[in-house]
Design a protein around this motif. Structure first.
Motif, PDB file in Angstrom:
ATOM      1  N   UNK A  63      49.510  30.048  40.290  1.00 23.62           N
ATOM      2  CA  UNK A  63      49.603  30.411  38.871  1.00 23.62           C
ATOM      3  C   UNK A  63      48.267  30.187  38.165  1.00 23.62           C
ATOM      4  N   UNK A  64      47.631  29.091  38.470  1.00 20.38           N
ATOM      5  CA  UNK A  64      46.350  28.768  37.831  1.00 20.38           C
ATOM      6  C   UNK A  64      45.286  29.788  38.223  1.00 20.38           C
ATOM      7  N   UNK A  65      45.187  30.102  39.498  1.00 22.64           N
ATOM      8  CA  UNK A  65      44.145  31.039  39.935  1.00 22.64           C
ATOM      9  C   UNK A  65      44.401  32.446  39.403  1.00 22.64           C
ATOM     10  N   UNK A  66      45.652  32.878  39.359  1.00 26.79           N
ATOM     11  CA  UNK A  66      45.958  34.208  38.819  1.00 26.79           C
ATOM     12  C   UNK A  66      45.687  34.257  37.312  1.00 26.79           C
ATOM     13  N   UNK A  67      46.056  33.195  36.611  1.00 25.91           N
ATOM     14  CA  UNK A  67      45.815  33.174  35.168  1.00 25.91           C
ATOM     15  C   UNK A  67      44.323  33.093  34.856  1.00 25.91           C
ATOM     16  N   UNK A  68      43.550  32.478  35.724  1.00 20.01           N
ATOM     17  CA  UNK A  68      42.097  32.423  35.520  1.00 20.01           C
ATOM     18  C   UNK A  68      41.510  33.832  35.483  1.00 20.01           C
ATOM     19  N   UNK A  69      42.012  34.718  36.337  1.00 20.04           N
ATOM     20  CA  UNK A  69      41.547  36.113  36.327  1.00 20.04           C
ATOM     21  C   UNK A  69      41.904  36.773  34.998  1.00 20.04           C
ATOM     22  N   UNK A  95      40.323  39.929  44.367  1.00 23.10           N
ATOM     23  CA  UNK A  95      41.274  40.998  44.653  1.00 23.10           C
ATOM     24  C   UNK A  95      41.739  40.979  46.110  1.00 23.10           C
ATOM     25  N   UNK A  96      41.003  40.338  46.978  1.00 20.77           N
ATOM     26  CA  UNK A  96      41.400  40.236  48.382  1.00 20.77           C
ATOM     27  C   UNK A  96      42.520  39.213  48.582  1.00 20.77           C
ATOM     28  N   UNK A  97      42.749  38.382  47.584  1.00 21.31           N
ATOM     29  CA  UNK A  97      43.805  37.368  47.654  1.00 21.31           C
ATOM     30  C   UNK A  97      45.086  37.992  47.097  1.00 21.31           C
ATOM     31  N   UNK A  98      46.163  38.024  47.879  1.00 19.06           N
ATOM     32  CA  UNK A  98      47.362  38.759  47.462  1.00 19.06           C
ATOM     33  C   UNK A  98      47.932  38.363  46.094  1.00 19.06           C
ATOM     34  N   UNK A  99      47.998  37.075  45.786  1.00 17.69           N
ATOM     35  CA  UNK A  99      48.628  36.675  44.532  1.00 17.69           C
ATOM     36  C   UNK A  99      47.720  36.882  43.321  1.00 17.69           C
ATOM     37  N   UNK A 100      46.455  37.185  43.520  1.00 20.81           N
ATOM     38  CA  UNK A 100      45.525  37.428  42.407  1.00 20.81           C
ATOM     39  C   UNK A 100      45.174  38.911  42.301  1.00 20.81           C
ATOM     40  N   UNK A 101      45.501  39.684  43.305  1.00 20.54           N
ATOM     41  CA  UNK A 101      45.072  41.085  43.367  1.00 20.54           C
ATOM     42  C   UNK A 101      45.334  41.845  42.069  1.00 20.54           C
ATOM     43  N   UNK A 102      46.543  41.807  41.571  1.00 18.37           N
ATOM     44  CA  UNK A 102      46.903  42.572  40.372  1.00 18.37           C
ATOM     45  C   UNK A 102      46.212  42.080  39.120  1.00 18.37           C
ATOM     46  N   UNK A 103      46.194  40.772  38.922  1.00 18.35           N
ATOM     47  CA  UNK A 103      45.580  40.254  37.704  1.00 18.35           C
ATOM     48  C   UNK A 103      44.067  40.420  37.721  1.00 18.35           C
TER      49      UNK A 103
END
Length: 136
Positions: A63-69, A95-103
């Motif tokens: 959650x933290x890494x996705x929200x950082x994006x 974007x290569x990380x699946x849980x961050x790709x979209x954000x």
């Protein structure tokens, strides 16, 4: 099955110190709110906030890494400038990380829209002209 109603609200203004304090004590809800609170209002030092969220892109909590994006995209919107080369490179790697790709993709779109509005308008005009021809 139970339905929950979620209420949207903007978290109050925050500081990088509050983000670090919440992460150190393991309070993810407070950390996420503080992260958004740091970028939403344009109160802080743009460079310090950029560095904070670039570091948080690599955080072990998803959650933290996705929200950082997402927060990097907000920084582009609020401040209208960032160290674009570094941030774009970091978001492309993310974007290569699946849980961050979209954000990360959404943040890159925010960069295009808010840091290069003239270029974005030009691309939209070209797309409007080209789009009907793509059906054939």
């Amino acid at each position: 099955m139970r339905h929950e109603h979620h209420v949207f609200y903007n978290p109050p203004p925050s500081t990088p110190a509050a983000v670090h304090a919440a992460l150190d004590r393991g309070d993810m809800s407070a950390a996420l709110n503080a992260m958004v609170g740091t970028v939403l209002y344009g109160d802080g030092d743009r460079k310090e906030l950029q560095e904070l969220h670039l570091r948080l892109l690599d955080h072990e909590d998803h959650q933290v890494s996705a929200l950082a994006a997402t927060c990097l995209g907000h920084l582009a919107r609020v401040y209208g400038q960032l160290d674009e080369r570094r941030v774009v490179a970091a978001l492309r790697r993310a974007q290569a990380v699946p849980h961050i790709h979209g954000t990360a993709g959404n943040a890159l779109d925010d960069f295009r829209i808010f840091l290069h509005p003239r270029r974005t308008r030009w691309r939209q005009r070209v797309w409007i002209v080209i789009r009907p021809w793509m059906w054939f």
